[in-house]
Write a protein that holds these residues in place. Sequence first.
Motif, PDB file in Angstrom:
ATOM      1  N   GLN A 198      -8.991   0.055  39.454  1.00  0.00           N
ATOM      2  CA  GLN A 198     -10.421   0.113  39.293  1.00  0.00           C
ATOM      3  C   GLN A 198     -11.252  -1.073  40.175  1.00  0.00           C
ATOM      4  N   LEU A 199     -11.994  -0.958  41.149  1.00  0.00           N
ATOM      5  CA  LEU A 199     -12.687  -2.111  41.585  1.00  0.00           C
ATOM      6  C   LEU A 199     -13.687  -2.757  40.524  1.00  0.00           C
ATOM      7  N   PRO A 200     -13.367  -4.105  40.256  1.00  0.00           N
ATOM      8  CA  PRO A 200     -14.154  -4.749  39.171  1.00  0.00           C
ATOM      9  C   PRO A 200     -15.630  -5.228  39.884  1.00  0.00           C
ATOM     10  N   HIS A 201     -16.713  -5.068  39.214  1.00  0.00           N
ATOM     11  CA  HIS A 201     -18.019  -5.287  39.655  1.00  0.00           C
ATOM     12  C   HIS A 201     -18.364  -6.869  39.503  1.00  0.00           C
ATOM     13  N   ALA A 206     -13.122   0.052  49.017  1.00  0.00           N
ATOM     14  CA  ALA A 206     -11.982  -0.114  47.825  1.00  0.00           C
ATOM     15  C   ALA A 206     -11.425   1.467  47.309  1.00  0.00           C
ATOM     16  N   VAL A 207     -12.320   2.273  47.238  1.00  0.00           N
ATOM     17  CA  VAL A 207     -11.750   3.563  46.962  1.00  0.00           C
ATOM     18  C   VAL A 207     -11.065   4.425  47.947  1.00  0.00           C
ATOM     19  N   GLU A 208     -11.584   4.190  49.398  1.00  0.00           N
ATOM     20  CA  GLU A 208     -10.736   4.694  50.440  1.00  0.00           C
ATOM     21  C   GLU A 208      -9.210   3.977  50.597  1.00  0.00           C
ATOM     22  N   ALA A 209      -9.134   2.911  49.917  1.00  0.00           N
ATOM     23  CA  ALA A 209      -7.796   2.124  50.031  1.00  0.00           C
ATOM     24  C   ALA A 209      -7.112   2.635  48.956  1.00  0.00           C
ATOM     25  N   GLY A 210      -7.781   3.217  48.012  1.00  0.00           N
ATOM     26  CA  GLY A 210      -6.861   3.441  46.712  1.00  0.00           C
ATOM     27  C   GLY A 210      -7.480   3.222  45.538  1.00  0.00           C
ATOM     28  N   ALA A 211      -8.576   2.876  45.173  1.00  0.00           N
ATOM     29  CA  ALA A 211      -9.127   2.395  43.647  1.00  0.00           C
ATOM     30  C   ALA A 211      -9.643   3.860  43.364  1.00  0.00           C
ATOM     31  N   LEU A 212      -9.353   3.960  42.055  1.00  0.00           N
ATOM     32  CA  LEU A 212      -9.737   5.226  41.097  1.00  0.00           C
ATOM     33  C   LEU A 212     -11.313   5.266  41.051  1.00  0.00           C
ATOM     34  N   GLY A 213     -11.801   3.952  41.266  1.00  0.00           N
ATOM     35  CA  GLY A 213     -13.370   3.980  40.811  1.00  0.00           C
ATOM     36  C   GLY A 213     -13.819   2.506  40.617  1.00  0.00           C
ATOM     37  N   VAL A 214     -14.913   2.350  40.238  1.00  0.00           N
ATOM     38  CA  VAL A 214     -15.664   1.015  40.076  1.00  0.00           C
ATOM     39  C   VAL A 214     -15.892   0.657  38.786  1.00  0.00           C
ATOM     40  N   SER A 215     -15.824  -0.382  38.411  1.00  0.00           N
ATOM     41  CA  SER A 215     -16.132  -0.535  36.880  1.00  0.00           C
ATOM     42  C   SER A 215     -17.070  -1.633  36.617  1.00  0.00           C
ATOM     43  N   THR A 216     -17.947  -1.523  35.700  1.00  0.00           N
ATOM     44  CA  THR A 216     -18.917  -2.611  35.283  1.00  0.00           C
ATOM     45  C   THR A 216     -19.287  -2.944  33.882  1.00  0.00           C
ATOM     46  N   SER A 217     -19.857  -4.103  33.552  1.00  0.00           N
ATOM     47  CA  SER A 217     -20.150  -3.994  32.060  1.00  0.00           C
ATOM     48  C   SER A 217     -21.634  -4.596  31.715  1.00  0.00           C
TER      49      SER A 217
END
Length: 571
Positions: free
Chosen positions: A151-154, A187-198
């Motif tokens: 996943q892409l980290p925020h 990132a998603v189009e390259a293959g990330a399953l999503g984005v994450s944040t905290s």
Amino acid sequence: MAQFQLIVRNGTIVDGSGSEPFQADIGIQAGVITAIGTISERGDEEIDATGRIVTPGFVDVHTHYDGQITWEHQFAPSSQHGVTTVVMGNCGVGFAPVRDGDHDLVIRLMEGVEDIPQIVMAEGVPWNWRTFPEYLDALAERKADIDFACQLPHSPLRVFVMGERGANLEPATDDDLEAMRALTREAVEAGALGVSTSRNLFHRFRDGKLAPSVNTPEDELIALASGLADAGSGVFQLNLNIDAEADGEVAAISRIARETGRPVNFSLLDLAFRPDNWGTYVEALRQADEDGIPLRGQFLPRPIGLLFGLDLTLHHFALNPSFRPLANLPLAEKVARMRDPELRARLLAEEPDDPNPSFVAIIHNAKKLFALSDPADYHPRPEDMLDVRAQQAGISFKEMVYDALLEDDGRAVLAVVGSDTDAYLEKTRDLFDRPNLVVGLGDGGAHYASVCDAPYPTYILTQRIGENGLPLPKAIQALSSKAAESLGLYDRGRLSIGYKADLNIIDIDRLTLHRPSIEQSLPAGGKRLVQKAQGYAATIVNGVVTYKEGIATGALPGRLVRGEQPRPMAA
């Protein structure tokens, strides 16, 4: 040429659907399940599973192996406990995107949030990427014992876009928001399953400064989720503000899901200082399911906690001034020094002192703890708790903890739990069967010397089956298909024709989870907790046997999984 590269014969199939077990053979060809039933043909390789259960490979949706995969080929300890796919990049932290001058910042953030020693990452991470797509390309070159997805980290994304302003928690401009949205889509189009944040206030640099994502306003979160919507894919993974009232957090994540149409998966934690939040979140998930709002909660199968020990990151005296000269000594010397009555008196009299208030708070709040046995029993009796033992012995709680840490020549491991174990088992009993609740939060690849929750599949199979009414088929479904489908991985998690040939063959009657122990096996001699299991007769990834009786075969069939995976046509 044989019709099957591998046949698993005579096993008790627990197929990951929640259905009752049945007896059958499983035929595998080219990494895919091609037959289930009575198979008369022979295979190139055959495994007799008589008397054992055969399950899908388990899927762990919440890990932090982002760095580990760049320096080694095993996803230990997860892969030693039946896990065949892991998802990384959670909690808004990771190693991409990153500008050349920001490597140290990203390392320090991972050190503070995920308890990975700075020197381990400085020596282990190769930094042969800059953008997130380049990071995925670098990972695509890696071979591993199991599959892995990202996943892409925020936080690194924010710093990549905003530079020092992002690290200093300054508000994003409209241009910043548009750039983050575009890079999320990329990132998603390259293959990330999503984005994450905290939004978790415990997520800080080691010096106590908040992680870049923690205080970001809702419009920035909407921008990230809108990037997912632009890509038409991906899940928003989020750690909630644990110091806020649940109603406000539920309203915020519900707005994100409604406005963007993308699923929001959040960490569902039971915390003593916000006792009412749990029920509010669980009820909100029930209502969201009824209303068709794509919210999911990820929960641990046992109370959230930490491990304390003299060779681990934390214990009740680790932050005391008089302990600092001992911190990096060999364990035997550390134990010898701590047996000195004068030093003992000083350490018992001192209070923890550290620039990071989260660490001090952890020490002050660590009142519910017990010594782990071997095999590991995570369901202590009241009389096992150290506060009760101290009262019975007529000594102070701190004295009891001090003595307990010195047991087994300093190798004792004390489990600190954040809530009552029996109450937690009761309140999570029905969650395994709820459609939008997902078991996870094992944090494999992080907290190397303070948490060892990644072996939770073995814990479930040894200590929760039958407990509080949890049947084996539902437990396997929770560990496999439910977890996989929560992130769009529809090609795995079931034993059915056309699905990936990821399997476990388990001697359930012999399955044993041992006490965690420490070893120095990270780059630069860094320490990590390991936890062995007995009873996994074999683990199979992409049709290849990767573990036999808990021992790695050396096969590395695992690869990067890019993006959501469709359900097999045959299914």
